[in-house]
Design a protein around this motif. Structure first.
Motif, PDB file in Angstrom:
ATOM      1  N   ALA A 123      16.639  -7.824   0.864  1.00  0.00           N
ATOM      2  CA  ALA A 123      15.965  -8.963   1.499  1.00  0.00           C
ATOM      3  C   ALA A 123      16.856 -10.190   1.422  1.00  0.00           C
ATOM      4  O   ALA A 123      17.660 -10.335   0.496  1.00  0.00           O
ATOM      5  N   THR A 124      16.689 -11.064   2.403  1.00  0.00           N
ATOM      6  CA  THR A 124      17.290 -12.398   2.357  1.00  0.00           C
ATOM      7  C   THR A 124      16.198 -13.413   2.641  1.00  0.00           C
ATOM      8  O   THR A 124      15.241 -13.124   3.379  1.00  0.00           O
ATOM      9  N   ALA A 125      16.311 -14.587   2.057  1.00  0.00           N
ATOM     10  CA  ALA A 125      15.315 -15.634   2.269  1.00  0.00           C
ATOM     11  C   ALA A 125      15.285 -16.015   3.744  1.00  0.00           C
ATOM     12  O   ALA A 125      16.296 -16.417   4.324  1.00  0.00           O
ATOM     13  N   GLY A 126      14.125 -15.849   4.352  1.00  0.00           N
ATOM     14  CA  GLY A 126      13.964 -16.144   5.762  1.00  0.00           C
ATOM     15  C   GLY A 126      14.413 -15.042   6.694  1.00  0.00           C
ATOM     16  O   GLY A 126      14.265 -15.158   7.914  1.00  0.00           O
ATOM     17  N   GLY A 127      14.946 -13.952   6.136  1.00  0.00           N
ATOM     18  CA  GLY A 127      15.487 -12.879   6.965  1.00  0.00           C
ATOM     19  C   GLY A 127      14.718 -11.582   6.902  1.00  0.00           C
ATOM     20  O   GLY A 127      15.119 -10.596   7.517  1.00  0.00           O
ATOM     21  N   GLY A 128      13.628 -11.548   6.147  1.00  0.00           N
ATOM     22  CA  GLY A 128      12.826 -10.339   6.051  1.00  0.00           C
ATOM     23  C   GLY A 128      13.278  -9.392   4.965  1.00  0.00           C
ATOM     24  O   GLY A 128      14.323  -9.578   4.339  1.00  0.00           O
ATOM     25  N   ALA A 129      12.487  -8.362   4.746  1.00  0.00           N
ATOM     26  CA  ALA A 129      12.746  -7.338   3.734  1.00  0.00           C
ATOM     27  C   ALA A 129      12.819  -5.986   4.413  1.00  0.00           C
ATOM     28  O   ALA A 129      12.089  -5.718   5.377  1.00  0.00           O
ATOM     29  N   THR A 130      13.699  -5.126   3.901  1.00  0.00           N
ATOM     30  CA  THR A 130      13.901  -3.816   4.519  1.00  0.00           C
ATOM     31  C   THR A 130      14.027  -2.720   3.465  1.00  0.00           C
ATOM     32  O   THR A 130      14.380  -2.977   2.314  1.00  0.00           O
ATOM     33  N   LEU A 131      13.769  -1.507   3.898  1.00  0.00           N
ATOM     34  CA  LEU A 131      14.076  -0.290   3.148  1.00  0.00           C
ATOM     35  C   LEU A 131      15.004   0.538   4.021  1.00  0.00           C
ATOM     36  O   LEU A 131      14.600   1.012   5.094  1.00  0.00           O
ATOM     37  N   ASP A 132      16.254   0.651   3.584  1.00  0.00           N
ATOM     38  CA  ASP A 132      17.272   1.356   4.364  1.00  0.00           C
ATOM     39  C   ASP A 132      17.309   0.857   5.801  1.00  0.00           C
ATOM     40  O   ASP A 132      17.405   1.631   6.758  1.00  0.00           O
ATOM     41  N   GLY A 133      17.194  -0.458   5.954  1.00  0.00           N
ATOM     42  CA  GLY A 133      17.289  -1.081   7.263  1.00  0.00           C
ATOM     43  C   GLY A 133      16.000  -1.165   8.045  1.00  0.00           C
ATOM     44  O   GLY A 133      15.949  -1.817   9.098  1.00  0.00           O
ATOM     45  N   VAL A 134      14.928  -0.523   7.584  1.00  0.00           N
ATOM     46  CA  VAL A 134      13.637  -0.536   8.280  1.00  0.00           C
ATOM     47  C   VAL A 134      12.772  -1.654   7.698  1.00  0.00           C
ATOM     48  O   VAL A 134      12.584  -1.722   6.476  1.00  0.00           O
ATOM     49  N   PRO A 135      12.220  -2.547   8.533  1.00  0.00           N
ATOM     50  CA  PRO A 135      11.438  -3.673   8.006  1.00  0.00           C
ATOM     51  C   PRO A 135      10.238  -3.229   7.179  1.00  0.00           C
ATOM     52  O   PRO A 135       9.590  -2.218   7.483  1.00  0.00           O
ATOM     53  N   LEU A 136       9.957  -4.010   6.143  1.00  0.00           N
ATOM     54  CA  LEU A 136       8.823  -3.757   5.263  1.00  0.00           C
ATOM     55  C   LEU A 136       7.694  -4.742   5.558  1.00  0.00           C
ATOM     56  O   LEU A 136       7.938  -5.883   5.975  1.00  0.00           O
ATOM     57  N   ARG A 137       6.469  -4.303   5.269  1.00  0.00           N
ATOM     58  CA  ARG A 137       5.310  -5.172   5.446  1.00  0.00           C
ATOM     59  C   ARG A 137       4.277  -4.826   4.381  1.00  0.00           C
ATOM     60  O   ARG A 137       3.992  -3.654   4.125  1.00  0.00           O
ATOM     61  N   VAL A 138       3.726  -5.860   3.745  1.00  0.00           N
ATOM     62  CA  VAL A 138       2.690  -5.648   2.734  1.00  0.00           C
ATOM     63  C   VAL A 138       1.415  -5.144   3.395  1.00  0.00           C
ATOM     64  O   VAL A 138       1.264  -5.176   4.620  1.00  0.00           O
ATOM     65  N   SER A 139       0.479  -4.708   2.564  1.00  0.00           N
ATOM     66  CA  SER A 139      -0.743  -4.107   3.091  1.00  0.00           C
ATOM     67  C   SER A 139      -1.669  -5.158   3.711  1.00  0.00           C
ATOM     68  O   SER A 139      -1.554  -6.361   3.453  1.00  0.00           O
ATOM     69  N   ASP A 140      -2.608  -4.673   4.519  1.00  0.00           N
ATOM     70  CA  ASP A 140      -3.592  -5.532   5.182  1.00  0.00           C
ATOM     71  C   ASP A 140      -4.930  -5.551   4.455  1.00  0.00           C
ATOM     72  O   ASP A 140      -5.929  -6.043   5.007  1.00  0.00           O
ATOM     73  N   LYS A 141      -5.002  -5.037   3.248  1.00  0.00           N
ATOM     74  CA  LYS A 141      -6.289  -4.971   2.545  1.00  0.00           C
ATOM     75  C   LYS A 141      -6.854  -6.366   2.291  1.00  0.00           C
ATOM     76  O   LYS A 141      -6.105  -7.320   2.054  1.00  0.00           O
ATOM     77  N   THR A 142      -8.167  -6.435   2.302  1.00  0.00           N
ATOM     78  CA  THR A 142      -8.848  -7.713   2.079  1.00  0.00           C
ATOM     79  C   THR A 142      -9.870  -7.648   0.956  1.00  0.00           C
ATOM     80  O   THR A 142     -10.555  -8.632   0.693  1.00  0.00           O
ATOM     81  N   SER A 143      -9.976  -6.500   0.310  1.00  0.00           N
ATOM     82  CA  SER A 143     -10.980  -6.342  -0.749  1.00  0.00           C
ATOM     83  C   SER A 143     -10.315  -5.761  -1.993  1.00  0.00           C
ATOM     84  O   SER A 143      -9.663  -4.707  -1.923  1.00  0.00           O
ATOM     85  N   LEU A 144     -10.491  -6.424  -3.119  1.00  0.00           N
ATOM     86  CA  LEU A 144      -9.864  -5.975  -4.354  1.00  0.00           C
ATOM     87  C   LEU A 144     -10.417  -4.630  -4.803  1.00  0.00           C
ATOM     88  O   LEU A 144      -9.696  -3.855  -5.452  1.00  0.00           O
ATOM     89  N   ASP A 145     -11.638  -4.331  -4.458  1.00  0.00           N
ATOM     90  CA  ASP A 145     -12.198  -3.044  -4.894  1.00  0.00           C
ATOM     91  C   ASP A 145     -11.612  -1.860  -4.125  1.00  0.00           C
ATOM     92  O   ASP A 145     -11.895  -0.706  -4.458  1.00  0.00           O
ATOM     93  N   ALA A 146     -10.756  -2.132  -3.141  1.00  0.00           N
ATOM     94  CA  ALA A 146     -10.020  -1.078  -2.446  1.00  0.00           C
ATOM     95  C   ALA A 146      -8.531  -1.099  -2.792  1.00  0.00           C
ATOM     96  O   ALA A 146      -7.750  -0.356  -2.197  1.00  0.00           O
ATOM     97  N   ALA A 147      -8.145  -1.919  -3.782  1.00  0.00           N
ATOM     98  CA  ALA A 147      -6.729  -2.195  -4.042  1.00  0.00           C
ATOM     99  C   ALA A 147      -6.167  -1.358  -5.187  1.00  0.00           C
ATOM    100  O   ALA A 147      -6.841  -1.127  -6.198  1.00  0.00           O
ATOM    101  N   LEU A 148      -4.929  -0.936  -5.001  1.00  0.00           N
ATOM    102  CA  LEU A 148      -4.133  -0.329  -6.064  1.00  0.00           C
ATOM    103  C   LEU A 148      -3.302  -1.442  -6.685  1.00  0.00           C
ATOM    104  O   LEU A 148      -2.493  -2.072  -6.002  1.00  0.00           O
TER     105      LEU A 148
END
Length: 259
Positions: A123-148
């Motif tokens: 990752a670079t600041a302002g440049g996104g995060a990747t895994l082997d060049g593929v962009p990463l994105r955090v989960s869309d969960k909105t409820s802690l009772d469904a969270a790992l």
């Protein structure tokens, strides 16, 4: 700064660790464990440090990977030549090589290599995060009772009050989240948060090396990274929370009740 030399450095540093992992027997004494940890560090650093110093000669080197708190102003390499060294020594799989360029106490570039899988997160600041060049994105969960969710011990000999707070927070999260993990080291679950496979990681610690890489990766993958007080996280913060935005506020509320 170009990420490629940093990625090449962590990948090169992982090769001797992979050889040592396949050949090593598990030590059966504390002295043997310490000796194996030191030997692993030396093997990785012999590859990692010269490459990073060549890539960014003006950046200073943070010598102690277990050091805590803010750094002096300027650029620093904050690395862990064997993040999860205790796991490597015991023949388990959660270990990596990390290198993060920190400018005025903010991570601006990072690479994390997992030699056993061959994967590299960056990752670079302002440049996104990747895994082997593929962009990463955090989960869309909105409820802690469904969270790992997860946490862990930052280092041996951690402050007793930090350990007590950790115990209280684990108990609270066991009641609030779907599943709560406790593991070492911090960087590995933070990779999972950045990739959307986990939803929350928190830690009661100021140890820099375990948090800098993951903090940047999670933030650049769209996550929220703060102290336990909800303020922007920095290495002087007493606590660390990295979460998918939809469960961040609920996480802070649970942790606030454990102080």
């Amino acid at each position: 700064m170009d990420l490629n030399p940093v990625i090449a450095a962590v990948q090169a540093a992982g090769k001797p660790l992979l050889d040592r992992f396949r050949a090593a027997a598990v030590p059966d004494t504390l002295a043997g464990i310490v000796a194996a940890i030191d030997a692993n560090d030396a093997a990785s650093l012999a590859m990692l440090r010269p490459a990073l110093e060549q890539a960014r000669p003006q950046a200073r080197w943070a010598e102690d990977e277990l050091a805590a708190g803010a750094l002096p102003a300027g650029e620093w390499w904050v690395t862990d030549p064997v993040e999860g060294n205790i796991n490597h020594v015991h023949g388990t799989t959660e270990w990596a090589v990390t290198a993060t360029l920190v400018r005025d106490n903010q991570p601006v570039l990072t690479a994390v290599h997992l030699p056993l899988t061959g994967q590299t997160y960056a990752a670079t600041a302002g440049g996104g995060a990747t895994l082997d060049g593929v962009p990463l994105r955090v989960s869309d969960k909105t409820s802690l009772d469904a969270a790992l969710v997860g946490t862990g011990q930052a280092r041996p000999g951690e402050d007793p009050e930090a350990l007590r707070r950790m115990g209280r927070s684990v108990a609270a999260m066991l009641e609030s989240a779907l599943v709560t993990r406790v593991s070492v080291p911090a960087t590995l679950p933070l990779l999972q948060v950045a990739a959307g496979r986990m939803d929350v990681f928190w830690q009661h610690s100021r140890v820099r090396s375990g948090l800098m890489a993951g903090a940047l990766l999670v933030a650049e993958a769209g996550g929220t990274v703060t102290g336990g007080d909800g303020e922007p996280w920095g290495p002087a913060s007493a606590d660390f929370v990295a979460a998918a935005p939809g469960v961040h506020a609920a996480t802070l509320a649970v942790l606030a009740g454990t102080r």
